[in-house]
Design a protein around this motif. Structure first.
Motif, PDB file in Angstrom:
ATOM      1  N   UNK A   1       0.879  -1.164   0.000  1.00 54.95           N
ATOM      2  CA  UNK A   1       0.000   0.000   0.000  1.00 54.95           C
ATOM      3  C   UNK A   1       0.920   1.218   0.000  1.00 54.95           C
ATOM      4  N   UNK A   2       0.896   1.971  -1.107  1.00 58.01           N
ATOM      5  CA  UNK A   2       1.900   3.019  -1.331  1.00 58.01           C
ATOM      6  C   UNK A   2       1.235   4.396  -1.363  1.00 58.01           C
ATOM      7  N   UNK A   3       1.895   5.382  -0.719  1.00 55.14           N
ATOM      8  CA  UNK A   3       1.388   6.767  -0.703  1.00 55.14           C
ATOM      9  C   UNK A   3       1.942   7.543  -1.904  1.00 55.14           C
ATOM     10  N   UNK A   4       1.028   8.145  -2.685  1.00 56.93           N
ATOM     11  CA  UNK A   4       1.391   9.057  -3.768  1.00 56.93           C
ATOM     12  C   UNK A   4       0.974  10.469  -3.328  1.00 56.93           C
ATOM     13  N   UNK A   5       1.936  11.307  -2.949  1.00 55.89           N
ATOM     14  CA  UNK A   5       1.590  12.636  -2.420  1.00 55.89           C
ATOM     15  C   UNK A   5       0.823  13.488  -3.431  1.00 55.89           C
ATOM     16  N   UNK A   6      -0.087  14.312  -2.926  1.00 59.02           N
ATOM     17  CA  UNK A   6      -0.843  15.240  -3.776  1.00 59.02           C
ATOM     18  C   UNK A   6       0.130  16.259  -4.372  1.00 59.02           C
ATOM     19  N   UNK A   7       0.008  16.457  -5.683  1.00 63.70           N
ATOM     20  CA  UNK A   7       0.858  17.431  -6.371  1.00 63.70           C
ATOM     21  C   UNK A   7       0.039  18.641  -6.839  1.00 63.70           C
ATOM     22  N   UNK A   8      -1.141  18.386  -7.401  1.00 63.45           N
ATOM     23  CA  UNK A   8      -2.008  19.469  -7.887  1.00 63.45           C
ATOM     24  C   UNK A   8      -3.450  19.044  -7.690  1.00 63.45           C
ATOM     25  N   UNK A   9      -4.176  19.729  -6.767  1.00 68.12           N
ATOM     26  CA  UNK A   9      -5.570  19.379  -6.493  1.00 68.12           C
ATOM     27  C   UNK A   9      -6.551  20.176  -7.340  1.00 68.12           C
TER      28      UNK A   9
ATOM     29  N   UNK B   1     -14.100   4.798   0.255  1.00 68.57           N
ATOM     30  CA  UNK B   1     -14.733   4.738   1.567  1.00 68.57           C
ATOM     31  C   UNK B   1     -15.077   3.297   1.950  1.00 68.57           C
ATOM     32  N   UNK B   2     -15.513   2.493   0.956  1.00 62.59           N
ATOM     33  CA  UNK B   2     -15.924   1.115   1.227  1.00 62.59           C
ATOM     34  C   UNK B   2     -14.762   0.239   1.690  1.00 62.59           C
TER      35      UNK B   2
ATOM     36  N   UNK C   1     -10.811  -1.817   6.069  1.00 63.63           N
ATOM     37  CA  UNK C   1      -9.871  -2.906   5.791  1.00 63.63           C
ATOM     38  C   UNK C   1      -8.434  -2.379   5.663  1.00 63.63           C
ATOM     39  N   UNK C   2      -8.267  -1.289   4.902  1.00 58.96           N
ATOM     40  CA  UNK C   2      -6.922  -0.747   4.667  1.00 58.96           C
ATOM     41  C   UNK C   2      -6.324  -0.214   5.960  1.00 58.96           C
ATOM     42  N   UNK C   3      -7.129   0.485   6.741  1.00 59.28           N
ATOM     43  CA  UNK C   3      -6.628   1.015   8.008  1.00 59.28           C
ATOM     44  C   UNK C   3      -6.232  -0.121   8.955  1.00 59.28           C
ATOM     45  N   UNK C   4      -6.992  -1.210   8.904  1.00 55.43           N
ATOM     46  CA  UNK C   4      -6.659  -2.356   9.744  1.00 55.43           C
ATOM     47  C   UNK C   4      -5.331  -2.972   9.346  1.00 55.43           C
TER      48      UNK C   4
ATOM     49  N   UNK D   1      -7.858  -4.119  -2.442  1.00 51.71           N
ATOM     50  CA  UNK D   1      -7.043  -2.924  -2.610  1.00 51.71           C
ATOM     51  C   UNK D   1      -7.612  -1.720  -1.897  1.00 51.71           C
ATOM     52  N   UNK D   2      -7.418  -0.540  -2.520  1.00 50.60           N
ATOM     53  CA  UNK D   2      -7.822   0.721  -1.894  1.00 50.60           C
ATOM     54  C   UNK D   2      -8.850   1.490  -2.713  1.00 50.60           C
ATOM     55  N   UNK D   3      -9.172   0.963  -3.902  1.00 48.71           N
ATOM     56  CA  UNK D   3     -10.058   1.715  -4.796  1.00 48.71           C
ATOM     57  C   UNK D   3      -9.308   2.748  -5.610  1.00 48.71           C
ATOM     58  N   UNK D   4      -8.018   2.938  -5.333  1.00 46.73           N
ATOM     59  CA  UNK D   4      -7.133   3.796  -6.123  1.00 46.73           C
ATOM     60  C   UNK D   4      -6.149   2.864  -6.829  1.00 46.73           C
ATOM     61  N   UNK D   5      -6.353   2.640  -8.120  1.00 45.33           N
ATOM     62  CA  UNK D   5      -5.637   1.585  -8.829  1.00 45.33           C
ATOM     63  C   UNK D   5      -4.384   2.122  -9.505  1.00 45.33           C
TER      64      UNK D   5
END
Length: 743
Positions: free
Chosen positions: A27-35, A89-90, A94-97, A142-146
């Motif tokens: 589970x990898x963090x991709x930092x926000x660059x442009x919102x 959200x769904x 699970x991911x936090x666990x 997964x996380x819903x962010x593919x």
């Protein structure tokens, strides 16, 4: 496409095998660059999209993150950490666990479409990743962010192409892994992709971008040749568009006879779900793809003239000629590239072998006058729905507009007696030569016919031993009949139908039912039905009943009655032998060699036509009558068995039977001559009495009593009678046997 780094070639779907492999998921963090200015109230430096992947080595190829536009996505703040994570959200709980966060807060939620075209920073490379929308993103795992790397996944490739074509961005298709599976990006250059996994995980942990990792076992595709794991890789290949012929191919399935019937649904679903067919392979030798490239501009060149030149050369010298001659020697004179040059080089790729074998209906069947197209049947294992069956259908529909076959039969595989796959290393294989040595080749053929070949078929010495007993029943039925046809000439000794006894007509009616059932089985390749019909006919109808009942006529008489039995048996064995010939080919010919012949009969049974039903058919009334007679016989056998247990009789011919009947049963039994009725029961005497008496039976209106027969035992027929010794020359024989011997 599927790519094998070990064999360095593209693979077709039919060349893929799935095996369970352990792997690390991250589970990898991709930092926000442009919102895009949509989240001004949040601190972008603390905000990251969280992706999940099982193919860690593809992260250098990441160019996008796909979200489902209709699903809800949450901005999550874990307790004790000054960071914000975006995920479905769904899947948040699970991911936090997995990340070890027992407490967290959902700060706000937005639909996936809200994030489209935002940019995230790649965690360890100096580039950004665009947020795109895709309906294929599910909430199953997964996380819903593919994680989306267009060089390493078909869906990734297609969604990025879609955004490129829309002009929203130019994402491109980087493929930072070469044909050998070696990574080529600036950070991990020179590392084999599988080893790169651990390096990427270590870097993510060291630089703080790894939210969590988890070890799992998943089903992963492997190359069917080398058995190594494959990868997905974007490369330049030649494709056939299945979309262009999909509807026609599905419709063609309606005209095909499928065995089993589920084959149609399996084929249509596979075609419906398929898009493009990669037909090129990167191999040293094979049937070449007949394409030329201009050396000056690099553009490929295919014309009717160039194709014909290659075709004519192959017909004359074979496909090896492609490697024998230079491109300029093969290309016809006058062919000029769009750029004006005429200096050529050959395409190095070969044709997919499934395209090759899938064209045999044309290369073989349409080229030979003794063969036909469409062919009668394609037959192979169930794995060929994605292989030969399908490639043949697609090539034929594409070029001729119809299916290449009228029927498709698929079968399972041979496994051992416990249902396990056979392997030399396991020592559980069965050598056909060993079975043939012990039992003969026909036993193997009978095993195939007796099996439900649409599923996996078990084989082992115990199974063949049991089957040899069934084979012996069939063989001995024929052997018994042949023994009783000694001296019988069908040209002169057959009696007319009106001279047959009722039981002979019953036996021929049973043969007609056999013909109906076996013809129906053969028509749809249901050999199991044929086997069971033949076995039951030989054991139940013949050995246990008809042949047993007629022994007295065959052994002890010499008149019309004996010839009537021989006539029925001859007709039965001729038809039975034709029926078993496709299965027991050696046994059937052995029987045929001993059968007395008429002029119309062939030397070899396989040249005969199958018997046709109807010649010996009986009406329902006749069948009902004999069904009741057999039921009466069964009740008599029960009483005789008890008399034998009580030591009243030994063999059944020592018995005399009294049948107590109501009017209906009396009329039924009285319609049979008493001597024939006694033969039917295999006793010396039968007496019919109207009224009640004897032991109750399962036949309504019937009572049965048995006693030891009166009179003396005939030395020849073993029946008991009062006329033993009435012929002075034969004092130990009954009058009937004495007359026969004198004759």
């Amino acid at each position: 496409v599927y790519w094998c780094p070990h064999d360095e070639t593209a693979l077709a779907e039919a060349e893929i095998e799935y095996q369970d492999d352990p792997c690390t998921t991250v589970y990898v963090k991709f930092p926000m660059h442009d919102d895009l200015g949509k989240l001004p109230h949040l601190d972008k430096s603390k905000l990251s999209f969280v992706i999940w992947t099982t193919t860690i080595w593809t992260l250098p190829g990441n160019l996008a993150i796909a979200l489902n536009p209709a699903e809800s996505y949450a901005v999550v703040k874990p307790e004790g950490r000054d960071e914000l994570y975006i995920m479905a959200e769904a899947l948040t709980e699970k991911v936090m666990g997995i990340g070890g966060f027992d407490r967290y807060e959902i700060v706000e939620t937005h639909p996936g479409a809200f994030f489209e075209n935002m940019l995230a920073s790649h965690p360890f490379l100096p580039k950004t990743s665009r947020l795109v929308l895709a309906d294929y993103v599910t909430m199953d795992s997964g996380t819903g962010c593919v994680h989306t790397a267009p060089g390493f996944g078909a869906e990734d490739f297609q969604i990025c192409q879609q955004y490129d074509k829309a002009g929203l961005t130019h994402i491109g298709v980087p493929v930072p892994v070469n044909a050998k599976g070696v990574m080529t990006d600036e950070r991990y250059n020179g590392q084999f992709y599988a080893k790169g996994n651990d390096m990427v995980v270590a870097d993510l942990e060291a630089e703080g971008f790894l939210l969590a990792k988890e070890n799992i076992t998943h089903s992963y595709p492997h190359c069917w040749r080398c058995k190594h794991p494959i990868i997905y890789r974007a490369t330049e290949q030649w494709f056939c568009s299945v979309d262009a012929i999909k509807d026609a191919a599905v419709k063609a399935c309606d005209s095909i006879q499928w065995k089993p019937e589920w084959g149609k649904e399996r084929m249509t679903s596979m075609i419906t779900e398929r898009n493009d067919w990669c037909i090129s392979r990167q191999r040293v030798w094979g049937v070449p793809i007949p394409v030329f490239y201009c050396k000056k501009c690099g553009k490929y060149h295919i014309t009717d003239a160039s194709i014909k030149a290659v075709s004519d050369l192959f017909r004359k010298e074979g496909s090896d000629a492609w490697y024998k001659y230079d491109a300029n020697e093969i290309m016809p004179k006058g062919e000029v590239c769009e750029c004006g040059a005429s200096d050529w080089e050959k395409d190095p790729d070969i044709m997919d072998v499934w395209f090759d074998s899938g064209s045999t209906w044309s290369a073989v069947c349409r080229e030979r006058p003794e063969l036909t197209y469409p062919v009668d049947m394609y037959m192979e294992g169930a794995d060929q729905f994605r292989g030969w069956f399908q490639s043949s259908l697609l090539t034929s529909v594409a070029s001729k507009g119809c299916a290449p076959y009228k029927s498709v039969l698929c079968h399972g595989w041979v496994v051992d007696e416990q249902g396990k796959q056979m392997h030399k290393s396991a020592g559980n294989g069965v050598e056909p030569s060993e079975i043939i040595k012990d039992y003969g080749a026909d036993i193997i053929r009978l095993w195939v016919a007796s099996s439900d070949y649409t599923v996996d078929v078990r084989a082992g010495k115990n199974i063949f031993k049991q089957l040899s007993e069934a084979y012996r029943k069939i063989r001995n039925t024929a052997r018994f009949i042949l023994g009783n046809l000694d001296g019988f000439d069908p040209n002169t000794d057959c009696v007319a139908d009106d001279q047959l006894q009722d039981i002979d007509r019953w036996a021929l009616a049973a043969l007609d039912d056999l013909i109906v059932n076996t013809n129906a089985g053969y028509a749809v390749y249901d050999f199991n039905k044929v086997y069971h019909a033949v076995y039951n006919f030989c054991v139940v109808a013949m050995s246990n009943f008809y042949l047993d009942v007629t022994k007295d006529r065959l052994y002890c008489t010499n008149g019309t009655g004996r010839k009537a039995a021989q006539t029925a048996m001859y007709k039965i064995l001729v038809a039975l032998d034709k029926i078993i010939a496709p299965i027991l080919c050696f046994t059937s010919q052995e029987i045929w060699d001993f059968l007395p012949k008429t002029e119309a009969m062939n030397k070899y049974v396989v040249f005969e036509d199958m018997p046709k039903a109807g010649q010996y058919a009986a009406d329902d009334a006749f069948k009902a009558k004999w069904a009741q007679l057999i039921a009466v016989r069964d009740e008599v056998k029960k009483v005789l068995e008890q008399a034998r247990a009580d030591k009243q009789i030994g063999a059944s011919l020592e018995a005399s039977v009294t049948l107590y009947c109501n009017d209906a049963v009396y009329d039924l039994l009285n319609s049979i001559p008493m001597d024939e009725l006694a033969d039917l029961m295999i006793v010396s005497h039968v007496e019919l009495v109207k009224g009640e008496g004897g032991a109750a039976s399962a036949v309504e209106g019937l009572g049965v009593a048995a006693a030891h027969a009166t009179g003396d035992k005939c030395e020849r027929c073993w029946k008991y009678s009062a006329d033993i010794g009435t012929h002075s020359a034969h004092p130990t024989l009954c009058a009937r046997c004495a007359a026969v011997v004198e004759g």
